[in-house]
Structure formats: structure tokens, C-alpha cells
Design a protein around this motif. Structure first.
Motif, mmCIF file in Angstrom:
data_model
loop_
_atom_site.group_PDB
_atom_site.id
_atom_site.type_symbol
_atom_site.label_atom_id
_atom_site.label_comp_id
_atom_site.label_asym_id
_atom_site.label_seq_id
_atom_site.Cartn_x
_atom_site.Cartn_y
_atom_site.Cartn_z
ATOM 1 N N LEU A 40 40.813 42.999 28.393
ATOM 2 C CA LEU A 40 39.459 43.231 27.893
ATOM 3 C C LEU A 40 39.466 44.095 26.640
ATOM 4 O O LEU A 40 38.621 43.948 25.765
ATOM 5 C CB LEU A 40 38.630 43.905 28.987
ATOM 6 N N PHE A 41 40.426 45.013 26.575
ATOM 7 C CA PHE A 41 40.560 45.900 25.425
ATOM 8 C C PHE A 41 41.824 45.544 24.647
ATOM 9 O O PHE A 41 42.834 45.190 25.266
ATOM 10 C CB PHE A 41 40.610 47.365 25.887
ATOM 11 N N PRO A 42 41.769 45.631 23.281
ATOM 12 C CA PRO A 42 40.684 46.097 22.419
ATOM 13 C C PRO A 42 39.428 45.246 22.580
ATOM 14 O O PRO A 42 39.518 44.021 22.641
ATOM 15 C CB PRO A 42 41.252 45.960 21.007
ATOM 16 N N LEU A 43 38.296 45.907 22.650
ATOM 17 C CA LEU A 43 37.042 45.266 22.992
ATOM 18 C C LEU A 43 36.497 44.455 21.829
ATOM 19 O O LEU A 43 36.534 44.888 20.676
ATOM 20 C CB LEU A 43 36.021 46.325 23.407
ATOM 21 N N ARG A 44 35.998 43.277 22.148
ATOM 22 C CA ARG A 44 35.272 42.473 21.171
ATOM 23 C C ARG A 44 33.790 42.801 21.321
ATOM 24 O O ARG A 44 33.218 42.612 22.393
ATOM 25 C CB ARG A 44 35.492 40.982 21.429
ATOM 26 N N PRO A 45 33.133 43.277 20.276
ATOM 27 C CA PRO A 45 31.716 43.666 20.385
ATOM 28 C C PRO A 45 30.834 42.481 20.765
ATOM 29 O O PRO A 45 31.106 41.337 20.393
ATOM 30 C CB PRO A 45 31.387 44.177 18.974
ATOM 31 N N LEU A 93 34.958 41.421 45.837
ATOM 32 C CA LEU A 93 35.127 39.970 45.722
ATOM 33 C C LEU A 93 34.958 39.490 44.289
ATOM 34 O O LEU A 93 35.520 38.459 43.899
ATOM 35 C CB LEU A 93 34.124 39.265 46.641
ATOM 36 N N TYR A 94 34.201 40.223 43.487
ATOM 37 C CA TYR A 94 34.061 39.894 42.067
ATOM 38 C C TYR A 94 35.425 39.898 41.388
ATOM 39 O O TYR A 94 35.792 38.947 40.687
ATOM 40 C CB TYR A 94 33.105 40.896 41.423
ATOM 41 N N TYR A 95 36.194 40.960 41.598
ATOM 42 C CA TYR A 95 37.528 41.021 41.004
ATOM 43 C C TYR A 95 38.466 40.003 41.639
ATOM 44 O O TYR A 95 39.358 39.462 40.976
ATOM 45 C CB TYR A 95 38.100 42.426 41.133
ATOM 46 N N ALA A 96 38.268 39.740 42.931
ATOM 47 C CA ALA A 96 39.102 38.734 43.589
ATOM 48 C C ALA A 96 38.863 37.349 42.979
ATOM 49 O O ALA A 96 39.820 36.600 42.724
ATOM 50 C CB ALA A 96 38.805 38.713 45.088
ATOM 51 N N TRP A 97 37.600 36.999 42.735
ATOM 52 C CA TRP A 97 37.289 35.713 42.117
ATOM 53 C C TRP A 97 37.863 35.617 40.706
ATOM 54 O O TRP A 97 38.404 34.578 40.308
ATOM 55 C CB TRP A 97 35.784 35.487 42.080
ATOM 56 N N LEU A 101 40.356 32.737 39.534
ATOM 57 C CA LEU A 101 39.886 31.748 38.566
ATOM 58 C C LEU A 101 40.596 31.830 37.217
ATOM 59 O O LEU A 101 40.890 30.793 36.609
ATOM 60 C CB LEU A 101 38.376 31.902 38.368
ATOM 61 N N ILE A 102 40.856 33.040 36.724
ATOM 62 C CA ILE A 102 41.451 33.171 35.385
ATOM 63 C C ILE A 102 42.674 34.096 35.345
ATOM 64 O O ILE A 102 43.211 34.369 34.278
ATOM 65 C CB ILE A 102 40.405 33.663 34.359
ATOM 66 N N GLY A 103 43.080 34.610 36.500
ATOM 67 C CA GLY A 103 44.260 35.462 36.526
ATOM 68 C C GLY A 103 44.066 36.849 35.961
ATOM 69 O O GLY A 103 45.029 37.509 35.567
ATOM 70 N N TRP A 104 42.837 37.323 35.908
ATOM 71 C CA TRP A 104 42.533 38.674 35.413
ATOM 72 C C TRP A 104 41.897 39.463 36.539
ATOM 73 O O TRP A 104 41.142 38.882 37.322
ATOM 74 C CB TRP A 104 41.565 38.599 34.225
ATOM 75 N N PRO A 105 42.198 40.730 36.677
ATOM 76 C CA PRO A 105 42.969 41.655 35.836
ATOM 77 C C PRO A 105 44.465 41.342 35.823
ATOM 78 O O PRO A 105 45.010 40.811 36.786
ATOM 79 C CB PRO A 105 42.699 43.025 36.465
ATOM 80 N N LEU A 106 45.092 41.723 34.717
ATOM 81 C CA LEU A 106 46.509 41.455 34.548
ATOM 82 C C LEU A 106 47.380 42.497 35.235
ATOM 83 O O LEU A 106 48.534 42.220 35.553
ATOM 84 C CB LEU A 106 46.852 41.399 33.051
ATOM 85 N N SER A 107 46.843 43.714 35.439
ATOM 86 C CA SER A 107 47.610 44.778 36.087
ATOM 87 C C SER A 107 46.653 45.664 36.872
ATOM 88 O O SER A 107 45.433 45.640 36.651
ATOM 89 C CB SER A 107 48.365 45.614 35.048
ATOM 90 N N TRP A 108 47.206 46.465 37.796
ATOM 91 C CA TRP A 108 46.378 47.326 38.640
ATOM 92 C C TRP A 108 45.695 48.433 37.844
ATOM 93 O O TRP A 108 44.658 48.940 38.249
ATOM 94 C CB TRP A 108 47.219 47.938 39.748
ATOM 95 N N GLY A 109 46.259 48.811 36.722
ATOM 96 C CA GLY A 109 45.677 49.901 35.945
ATOM 97 C C GLY A 109 44.821 49.453 34.786
ATOM 98 O O GLY A 109 44.460 50.272 33.935
ATOM 99 N N GLU A 110 44.472 48.170 34.739
ATOM 100 C CA GLU A 110 43.719 47.658 33.588
ATOM 101 C C GLU A 110 42.286 48.187 33.579
ATOM 102 O O GLU A 110 41.609 48.232 34.604
ATOM 103 C CB GLU A 110 43.711 46.133 33.604
ATOM 104 N N TYR A 111 41.838 48.562 32.391
ATOM 105 C CA TYR A 111 40.496 49.107 32.240
ATOM 106 C C TYR A 111 39.456 47.989 32.254
ATOM 107 O O TYR A 111 39.716 46.865 31.830
ATOM 108 C CB TYR A 111 40.373 49.877 30.921
ATOM 109 N N ALA A 123 36.557 52.439 33.432
ATOM 110 C CA ALA A 123 37.600 52.962 34.324
ATOM 111 C C ALA A 123 38.590 51.854 34.636
ATOM 112 O O ALA A 123 38.269 50.666 34.494
ATOM 113 C CB ALA A 123 36.980 53.487 35.619
ATOM 114 N N PRO A 124 39.796 52.211 35.077
ATOM 115 C CA PRO A 124 40.685 51.191 35.648
ATOM 116 C C PRO A 124 39.974 50.534 36.828
ATOM 117 O O PRO A 124 39.365 51.220 37.656
ATOM 118 C CB PRO A 124 41.902 52.001 36.102
#
Length: 227
Positions: A40-45, A93-97, A101-111, A123-124
Motif C-alpha cells: 500500500l505504501f508508498p501511498l498513491r493519493p 475476515l476483511y483481511y482474510a478475504w 483474493l489478491i494475496g495481500w497483505p504481503l507480510s505480517w508487519g505491513e502497514y 498501523a501494521p
């Protein structure tokens, strides 16, 4: 309807609502990033009116959850439990979906950007998920067992919630400019968050824990006071 049936319906609602939420975010990622499996970061406005539309969607989501809680039970305790149960499950469940569906988040500490109201919450993603799990577990216990609540201990949970809120808006306030989201967040205040989480957990435990029964008096020597 029995409490178990209500819990099952709330669970189904959370699954469907989480999928809907994840779908909207995937569409936004297609618009802003050209794909979903990217950080998600660097953020696209946000472009044009997308920011205001997104803030309105967040407000509508909270209103839906509040309304669902109000119509689920008759007591204030039950309604609050239904709200926090569904809110917590929806977040998990939002993060689970998204992962399915798209394989994101890529890591446990992703913001992630949690909310935009009243200021950006950053936050992460694992941080709100742990709180959501706590909300869901405590609320499920209340809905199924209807325990007496020692409300004075909820003040600990409120204090913990305040600390957690501070940890979530810390980056947006200290690293953003004029309420805007920083392009590359860093330095999440884990110490503040952890203190808040532990206070919430302790407050819920003390508020919901059953009082230990006192010693049963021995009435065997009093024939007029039977069992």
C-alpha cells in the motif's frame, strides 16, 4: 431466536460484509495502483472525489454495524456485544478475504490505513486484528452466557481503548501534514499499543469473570432450615 442462532446470523453477516469491503478495496487498488498484489505504501493519493467517497463509505459501514447491533438484542448489553462481535469478525475476515483474493497483505508487519475519520489511522494490520479478535471473543462470551458485568472494570478497557486509539492516529498526526496520510509511514508506537491492548484485555476479563461463590453455610445442625 436463541442466542446461538443470532450468533450464527451475525457471523454470516460479517462474512458477507467483509467480502463486500474487500471487493471495494480491490477496485480502489485497481484504480490507484493498477493491481492488487502490491504494498500500500508508498501511498498513491486519492484522485478527485475518491477521498470523500471513501470517508463516506467508512461512516456508512459503521452505521450499518451499529444498526445491526441495535436490532439484534433487546438489552443494551446484548446490543453492544452484537456490535463488537460483528465489528471484530468483519475486520478479521476483511483481511482474510484480501489475502485469498489478491494475496495481500504481503507480510505480517505491513502497514495499512485503518480509517480516515476523524484523522488517518495507520498501523501494521496485525495490530487492529488482535484487538478485533479480543472484541469478538469477549462479545461472543457475553451473547452466549449473558454474564453479569462488573461495569467499574470497563473503565480499564476504556483507558486501554484510548491508548490504542492514540497509537493508531500517532503516525497520521506526527508524520502527516494537514491531516494528509504520509507517503511512507514508519515508527509505529508498539509500547503505547501494547499497554492499551493489555489494559483492554484485563478490563474485559475482570468485568466478565464470574465472582467465586462464597462458602456454603453448614445447616445440618438446624432442623428448621433444610436444604
Amino acid at each position: 431466536m436463541k442466542p446461538v442462532g443470532k450468533v450464527l446470523l451475525l457471523f454470516l453477516f460479517a462474512i458477507a460484509m467483509a467480502y463486500l469491503e474487500a471487493s471495494v478495496v480491490i477496485y480502489l487498488r485497481e484504480i490507484l495502483y493498477g493491481g492488487g498484489r502490491v504494498p500500500l505504501f508508498p501511498l498513491r493519493p486519492f484522485k478527485g472525489q475518491l477521498l470523500w467517497i471513501e470517508m463516506g463509505r467508512e461512516a456508512a459501514t459503521l452505521l450499518m454495524l451499529v444498526t445491526l447491533g441495535l436490532i439484534s438484542f433487546r438489552t443494551l448489553k446484548g446490543r453492544a456485544a452484537a456490535f463488537f462481535f460483528t465489528f471484530g469478525l468483519w475486520d478479521i475476515l476483511y483481511y482474510a478475504w484480501l489475502k485469498v483474493l489478491i494475496g495481500w497483505p504481503l507480510s505480517w508487519g505491513e502497514y495499512d490505513i485503518l480509517f480516515l475519520l476523524p484523522v488517518p489511522w495507520i498501523a501494521p494490520f496485525i495490530a487492529p486484528m488482535l484487538i478485533a479478535l479480543l472484541f469478538s471473543a469477549a462479545s461472543l462470551y457475553v451473547m452466549l452466557h449473558d454474564p453479569p458485568i462488573r461495569t467499574r472494570y470497563l473503565l480499564l478497557s476504556l483507558a486501554g481503548g484510548a491508548l490504542s486509539f492514540i497509537s493508531f492516529v500517532y503516525i497520521g498526526i506526527t508524520q502527516g501534514s494537514r491531516g494528509k496520510v504520509p507517503l511512507e509511514p514508519k515508527g509505529f508506537p508498539w509500547a503505547i499499543y501494547t499497554a492499551g491492548f493489555l489494559l483492554m484485555a484485563l478490563g474485559f476479563y475482570l468485568a466478565l469473570a464470574k465472582k467465586s461463590p462464597g462458602k456454603i453455610p453448614d445447616k445440618s445442625g438446624d432442623p428448621e432450615k433444610g436444604d
